[in-house]
Design a protein around this motif. Sequence first.
Motif, PDB file in Angstrom:
ATOM      1  N   TYR A   1      47.203   7.208  57.218  1.00  0.00           N
ATOM      2  CA  TYR A   1      46.684   7.992  58.345  1.00  0.00           C
ATOM      3  C   TYR A   1      45.189   7.699  58.361  1.00  0.00           C
ATOM      4  CZ  TYR A   1      51.091  10.583  58.246  1.00  0.00           C
ATOM      5  OH  TYR A   1      52.411  10.927  58.276  1.00  0.00           O
TER       6      TYR A   1
ATOM      7  N   ARG B   1      57.777  17.168  46.569  1.00  0.00           N
ATOM      8  CA  ARG B   1      56.933  18.337  46.834  1.00  0.00           C
ATOM      9  C   ARG B   1      56.316  18.234  48.216  1.00  0.00           C
ATOM     10  NH1 ARG B   1      54.124  17.328  41.418  1.00  0.00           N
ATOM     11  NH2 ARG B   1      55.192  18.729  39.996  1.00  0.00           N
ATOM     12  N   ASN B   2      55.754  19.346  48.645  1.00  0.00           N
ATOM     13  CA  ASN B   2      54.941  19.396  49.835  1.00  0.00           C
ATOM     14  C   ASN B   2      53.894  18.277  49.804  1.00  0.00           C
ATOM     15  OD1 ASN B   2      53.908  20.503  52.084  1.00  0.00           O
ATOM     16  ND2 ASN B   2      53.828  22.579  51.229  1.00  0.00           N
TER      17      ASN B   2
ATOM     18  N   ALA C   1      54.368  15.045  49.610  1.00  0.00           N
ATOM     19  CA  ALA C   1      54.751  13.872  48.795  1.00  0.00           C
ATOM     20  C   ALA C   1      54.918  12.617  49.653  1.00  0.00           C
ATOM     21  CB  ALA C   1      56.041  14.162  48.039  1.00  0.00           C
ATOM     22  N   GLY C   2      55.226  12.797  50.949  1.00  0.00           N
ATOM     23  CA  GLY C   2      55.380  11.635  51.828  1.00  0.00           C
ATOM     24  C   GLY C   2      56.753  11.531  52.490  1.00  0.00           C
ATOM     25  N   LYS C   3      57.531  12.592  52.473  1.00  0.00           N
ATOM     26  CA  LYS C   3      58.886  12.552  53.049  1.00  0.00           C
ATOM     27  C   LYS C   3      58.831  12.330  54.570  1.00  0.00           C
ATOM     28  CE  LYS C   3      59.751  16.746  51.488  1.00  0.00           C
ATOM     29  NZ  LYS C   3      58.433  17.023  50.875  1.00  0.00           N
ATOM     30  N   SER C   4      58.047  13.154  55.254  1.00  0.00           N
ATOM     31  CA  SER C   4      57.964  13.008  56.716  1.00  0.00           C
ATOM     32  C   SER C   4      57.329  11.677  57.085  1.00  0.00           C
ATOM     33  CB  SER C   4      57.130  14.139  57.321  1.00  0.00           C
ATOM     34  OG  SER C   4      57.727  15.372  57.050  1.00  0.00           O
ATOM     35  N   THR C   5      56.347  11.259  56.301  1.00  0.00           N
ATOM     36  CA  THR C   5      55.696   9.972  56.579  1.00  0.00           C
ATOM     37  C   THR C   5      56.711   8.835  56.459  1.00  0.00           C
ATOM     38  OG1 THR C   5      53.636  10.876  55.729  1.00  0.00           O
ATOM     39  CG2 THR C   5      53.769   8.483  55.888  1.00  0.00           C
TER      40      THR C   5
ATOM     41  N   ARG D   1      58.739   8.892  59.623  1.00  0.00           N
ATOM     42  CA  ARG D   1      57.959   8.409  60.777  1.00  0.00           C
ATOM     43  C   ARG D   1      57.792   6.902  60.720  1.00  0.00           C
ATOM     44  NH1 ARG D   1      53.577  12.346  59.471  1.00  0.00           N
ATOM     45  NH2 ARG D   1      54.600  14.323  59.925  1.00  0.00           N
TER      46      ARG D   1
ATOM     47  N   GLU E   1      60.917  17.140  62.024  1.00  0.00           N
ATOM     48  CA  GLU E   1      60.702  18.456  61.419  1.00  0.00           C
ATOM     49  C   GLU E   1      60.416  19.527  62.485  1.00  0.00           C
ATOM     50  OE1 GLU E   1      57.501  18.039  58.638  1.00  0.00           O
ATOM     51  OE2 GLU E   1      58.171  19.718  57.424  1.00  0.00           O
TER      52      GLU E   1
ATOM     53  N   GLU F   1      63.673  17.863  56.852  1.00  0.00           N
ATOM     54  CA  GLU F   1      63.624  19.274  56.437  1.00  0.00           C
ATOM     55  C   GLU F   1      64.419  20.211  57.365  1.00  0.00           C
ATOM     56  OE1 GLU F   1      60.836  20.826  54.165  1.00  0.00           O
ATOM     57  OE2 GLU F   1      59.683  19.009  53.775  1.00  0.00           O
TER      58      GLU F   1
HETATM   59  N1  ATP Z   1      48.851  13.485  60.739  1.00  0.00           N
HETATM   60  C1  ATP Z   1      48.318  13.341  59.524  1.00  0.00           C
HETATM   61  N2  ATP Z   1      47.036  12.982  59.376  1.00  0.00           N
HETATM   62  C2  ATP Z   1      46.483  12.796  58.162  1.00  0.00           C
HETATM   63  N3  ATP Z   1      47.163  12.944  56.997  1.00  0.00           N
HETATM   64  C3  ATP Z   1      48.451  13.300  57.086  1.00  0.00           C
HETATM   65  C4  ATP Z   1      49.094  13.514  58.352  1.00  0.00           C
HETATM   66  N4  ATP Z   1      50.377  13.861  58.110  1.00  0.00           N
HETATM   67  C5  ATP Z   1      50.519  13.857  56.769  1.00  0.00           C
HETATM   68  N5  ATP Z   1      49.370  13.521  56.156  1.00  0.00           N
HETATM   69  C6  ATP Z   1      49.151  13.400  54.709  1.00  0.00           C
HETATM   70  O1  ATP Z   1      50.069  12.428  54.201  1.00  0.00           O
HETATM   71  C7  ATP Z   1      50.618  12.836  52.970  1.00  0.00           C
HETATM   72  C8  ATP Z   1      52.130  12.893  53.067  1.00  0.00           C
HETATM   73  O2  ATP Z   1      52.498  13.918  53.994  1.00  0.00           O
HETATM   74  P1  ATP Z   1      53.990  14.148  54.500  1.00  0.00           P
HETATM   75  O3  ATP Z   1      53.924  15.075  55.671  1.00  0.00           O
HETATM   76  O4  ATP Z   1      54.670  12.853  54.674  1.00  0.00           O
HETATM   77  O5  ATP Z   1      54.608  14.905  53.247  1.00  0.00           O
HETATM   78  P2  ATP Z   1      55.993  15.621  53.101  1.00  0.00           P
HETATM   79  O6  ATP Z   1      56.553  15.165  51.811  1.00  0.00           O
HETATM   80  O7  ATP Z   1      56.822  15.396  54.321  1.00  0.00           O
HETATM   81  O8  ATP Z   1      55.613  17.137  52.970  1.00  0.00           O
HETATM   82  P3  ATP Z   1      55.726  18.316  54.018  1.00  0.00           P
HETATM   83  O9  ATP Z   1      56.847  19.103  53.545  1.00  0.00           O
HETATM   84  O10 ATP Z   1      54.417  18.986  53.880  1.00  0.00           O
HETATM   85  O11 ATP Z   1      55.934  17.719  55.389  1.00  0.00           O
HETATM   86  C9  ATP Z   1      49.975  14.183  52.652  1.00  0.00           C
HETATM   87  O12 ATP Z   1      48.886  13.947  51.789  1.00  0.00           O
HETATM   88  C10 ATP Z   1      49.508  14.674  53.981  1.00  0.00           C
HETATM   89  O13 ATP Z   1      48.383  15.493  53.859  1.00  0.00           O
END
Ligand code: ATP
Length: 238
Positions: free
Chosen positions: A16, A40-41, A43-47, A50, A88, A164
């Motif tokens: 990002y 964990r919150n 960790a990068g699951k949503s990334t 995407r 999500e 999620e």
């Molecule tokens: N739009 C964004 N801009 C900048 N950083 C982001 C963005 N979305 C996520 N991040 C960062 O990327 C990393 C991975 O986030 P991601 O959302 O993939 O985690 P996750 O495992 O899906 O957790 P969550 O349950 O919080 O969604 C985190 O450090 C988060 O802060």
Amino acid sequence: MSAQPLLAVKGIDAFYGTSQALFGLDLEVRAGQVMALIGRNGAGKSTTMRTLMGLLPAAAGEISLAGRPLSGAAPYIAARRGLGYVPEDRQIFTAHTVEENLEIAEKPGTDGRRLWTIQGVYDLFPILRERRHGAAGRLSGGEQQMLAIARTLMGNPDILLLDEPSEGLAPIIVDQIAEVVLSFRRAGLTVLLAEQNMHFCLRVATDVTVISKGSAVFRGDVETFRVNDDVKRHHLTA
Ligand SMILES: Nc1ncnc2c1ncn2[C@@H]1O[C@H](COP(=O)(O)OP(=O)(O)OP(=O)(O)O)[C@@H](O)[C@H]1O
């Protein structure tokens, strides 16, 4: 089990801006698996989801679907190639009726078939049949989650990406969603499920990939994961 994974992710990096979120992530999903991506919150699951959908570019690494490269494909191409994404935040059309949300999403699968019909998704989620003429924005959170899943099914995906699905929902609704994912599992639908809720994952998944700080740190079947206290302690507990 076929030799070739349906979805293969090798060494992907994602950013990002200048902030790196995925670090050489590896992931494989085989046909018929319900693969839980647990972490964990943050960790990068949503990334990961995407990046698979082409909503965020992979700066390195490769993604392939059914043996063909997918890296760099636009979201509509990823959808046409068989990925069905339930984000999500659900992204339903709140001003449209439940049924219109379903009609808009209808498309044949990669094999040209239309296995899922509006009646089929209503059978899966009877509450949506009851609410079919109402605005989607008036549904409860749990019903909106059901609509988001139903709408994606209308595109007859080869792999369902669920980000999620249990988040923010009451336990009784989480239970219903778990039953639906179990029915997908019995039907042999391939699912990639991002979750923080370990109990949900243990109930519905066949396999687990644990993600920590943007990398995969464990891959195995759900029974191997269930007894691996080390992985849970180091990568999942707060
Ligand atoms: N739009 C964004 N801009 C900048 N950083 C982001 C963005 N979305 C996520 N991040 C960062 O990327 C990393 C991975 O986030 P991601 O959302 O993939 O985690 P996750 O495992 O899906 O957790 P969550 O349950 O919080 O969604 C985190 O450090 C988060 O802060």
